[in-house]
Design a protein around this motif. Structure first.
Motif, short mmCIF file in Angstrom:
data_model
loop_
_atom_site.label_atom_id
_atom_site.label_comp_id
_atom_site.label_asym_id
_atom_site.label_seq_id
_atom_site.Cartn_x
_atom_site.Cartn_y
_atom_site.Cartn_z
N MET A 95 3.10 4.25 3.01
CA MET A 95 3.43 5.58 3.51
C MET A 95 4.94 5.78 3.66
SD MET A 95 1.98 7.37 6.98
CE MET A 95 0.35 6.81 6.52
N HIS A 96 5.65 4.76 4.15
CA HIS A 96 7.07 4.91 4.44
C HIS A 96 7.97 4.35 3.35
CE1 HIS A 96 6.14 6.29 8.45
NE2 HIS A 96 5.38 5.23 8.66
N GLY A 97 7.40 3.75 2.31
CA GLY A 97 8.23 3.22 1.23
C GLY A 97 7.68 3.50 -0.13
N PRO A 98 7.48 4.76 -0.52
CA PRO A 98 6.90 5.02 -1.85
C PRO A 98 7.80 4.54 -2.99
CG PRO A 98 7.73 7.05 -0.86
CD PRO A 98 7.80 6.00 0.20
N GLN A 99 9.12 4.52 -2.79
CA GLN A 99 10.01 4.05 -3.84
C GLN A 99 9.95 2.54 -4.01
OE1 GLN A 99 10.92 5.35 -1.02
NE2 GLN A 99 12.35 3.98 0.02
N ARG A 100 9.39 1.82 -3.02
CA ARG A 100 9.27 0.37 -3.11
C ARG A 100 7.86 -0.07 -3.52
NH1 ARG A 100 11.97 1.25 1.83
NH2 ARG A 100 10.00 0.93 2.95
N ARG A 101 6.98 0.88 -3.75
CA ARG A 101 5.60 0.55 -4.10
C ARG A 101 5.55 -0.13 -5.46
NH1 ARG A 101 1.68 -1.41 -4.87
NH2 ARG A 101 -0.45 -0.59 -4.88
N GLY A 102 4.82 -1.25 -5.52
CA GLY A 102 4.74 -2.03 -6.73
C GLY A 102 5.70 -3.19 -6.79
N LEU A 103 6.60 -3.29 -5.81
CA LEU A 103 7.58 -4.37 -5.77
C LEU A 103 7.25 -5.37 -4.67
CD1 LEU A 103 10.83 -2.22 -6.15
CD2 LEU A 103 9.46 -3.27 -7.96
N GLU A 104 5.97 -5.53 -4.37
CA GLU A 104 5.59 -6.38 -3.24
C GLU A 104 6.00 -7.84 -3.45
OE1 GLU A 104 3.49 -2.69 -3.03
OE2 GLU A 104 3.50 -4.18 -4.64
N ARG A 105 5.88 -8.34 -4.65
CA ARG A 105 6.23 -9.74 -4.92
C ARG A 105 7.71 -10.01 -4.72
NH1 ARG A 105 2.89 -12.39 -9.95
NH2 ARG A 105 0.78 -11.93 -9.23
N TRP A 106 8.53 -9.05 -5.07
CA TRP A 106 9.98 -9.22 -4.94
C TRP A 106 10.47 -8.81 -3.56
CZ3 TRP A 106 11.43 -6.51 -10.21
CH2 TRP A 106 11.02 -7.33 -11.26
N ALA A 107 9.77 -7.90 -2.90
CA ALA A 107 10.25 -7.39 -1.62
C ALA A 107 9.99 -8.34 -0.47
CB ALA A 107 9.59 -6.03 -1.31
N ASN A 108 9.00 -9.22 -0.59
CA ASN A 108 8.68 -10.18 0.46
C ASN A 108 8.55 -11.55 -0.20
OD1 ASN A 108 7.00 -11.79 2.40
ND2 ASN A 108 7.08 -9.87 3.57
#
Length: 268
Positions: A95-108
Motif C-alpha cells: 500500500m505504501h510502496g507501489p514503486q518498490r513492488r516486485g523488488l522484495e528480494r533486493w529490498a530486504n
C-alpha cells in the motif's frame, strides 16, 4: 451403437458464418519483423543499455528502501502457513510502496537470502530425487507423482508468499481506487456550486461570513473571566445590560484609580 452411427453425434457443433468477410474483422496489420528498420526496432524494444540502466535503478531504489527502514515490513513474512501478522505487513508494504513492488528480494537482505536458499534447495532436491528413482528403476508414472509431491512440499513457503502477496496487491488496489473515487468526488463538489457561492467566491469573501456591520460579538454571560479584569458597565445603561459599539449609545469608560502612598515620618 447402431451401424453407421457416429460417436460424435452427441457433441455440440460449431457453425461459422457463410457470408464473405464476416468471419473476422481486421483491426490492424502487424508488420513483418524482417521488414522493420533500425529506428523502428529502437522504438519498439529496449536495448542492452536500457535494460542495464533499469536494473541498476531498481537496485538503488531497493537499497534506499532498506537503508531508511521501509523494507522492515518484509521481516518474518516468508512463512509456510498463513499468518495474519505477516499478511498485515505485506498489506502495508504494497500500500505504501507501489514503486518498490516486485523488488522484495533486493529490498530486504534477509528475505532475499531465505528465498535464494529455498530456491536452491528446491532445485537440488528434485534433481537428486529424480536421479535416485532412475537408478532404482521406478515406473515413469510413479516417478512423476513422487516428484510432484516432493515439489509441493519444498515450494510451500514460496507458494504461500505468492498468495499472501496477491492478497496484499488486491487490498492496495482497492484503497487506490477508493482514493481516486474520493478525489474525483471532491473535485466535482468544488466545481459544482450555487450562483450565490460563486459570487461570494469572486468577491473574495470566502466560505465564512465576515463581520461587515462592525458590531462586537458578545460572549456568553456564563463565560469565565480568565483575564482577571473587572468588567465595567455603562453609566447610562441599566445594570446587567451591555452596550454594543455602533448602537448609538455612549461607549463604556474605564477609570483607573490609584491610591496615594502612605507618608513615612523621617527620623531626625
Amino acid at each position: 451403437m447402431g451401424e453407421g452411427e457416429s460417436c460424435c453425434t452427441s457433441r455440440p457443433r460449431v457453425h461459422f458464418p457463410q457470408e464473405k468477410g464476416a468471419l473476422a474483422t481486421v483491426l490492424c496489420e502487424i508488420e513483418d519483423v524482417l521488414s522493420l528498420t533500425s529506428e523502428d526496432k529502437t522504438r519498439l524494444w529496449f536495448s542492452r543499455s536500457d535494460y542495464d540502466f533499469s536494473k541498476s535503478s531498481a537496485r538503488v531504489v531497493a537499497k534506499e528502501s532498506e537503508r531508511y527502514g521501509k523494507s522492515k515490513h518484509l521481516d518474518n513474512t516468508y512463512v509456510k502457513t498463513f499468518d495474519q501478522d505477516a499478511q498485515t505487513s505485506l498489506n502495508l508494504w504494497a500500500m505504501h510502496g507501489p514503486q518498490r513492488r516486485g523488488l522484495e528480494r533486493w529490498a530486504n537482505s534477509a528475505h532475499g537470502d531465505l528465498r535464494k536458499k529455498d530456491q536452491h534447495r528446491y532445485t537440488s532436491s528434485l534433481l537428486r530425487a529424480q536421479t535416485d528413482m532412475k537408478l532404482k528403476g521406478v515406473e515413469p508414472s510413479v516417478r512423476t507423482q513422487m516428484l510432484q509431491t516432493i515439489g509441493e512440499g519444498l515450494s510451500q513457503r514460496s507458494r504461500q508468499f505468492a498468495q499472501m502477496m496477491a492478497s496484499a496487491d488486491a487490498e492496495a488496489a482497492k484503497w487506490e481506487q477508493h482514493g481516486t473515487a474520493a478525489a474525483a468526488a471532491a473535485e466535482e463538489n468544488v466545481l459544482v456550486s450555487t450562483p450565490k457561492q460563486a459570487k461570494r467566491a469572486s468577491l473574495g469573501l470566502g466560505g465564512s461570513r465576515p463581520n461587515l456591520r462592525g458590531v462586537a460579538r458578545t460572549r456568553s454571560a456564563a463565560s469565565p473571566n480568565l483575564g482577571g479584569i473587572a468588567r465595567t458597565r455603562s453609566s447610562t445603561g441599566s445594570p446587567g445590560t451591555a452596550t454594543r459599539r455602533g448602537s448609538g449609545g455612549p461607549s463604556p469608560r474605564i477609570t483607573i484609580r490609584t491610591r496615594p502612598a502612605p507618608r513615612v515620618s523621617r527620623i531626625a
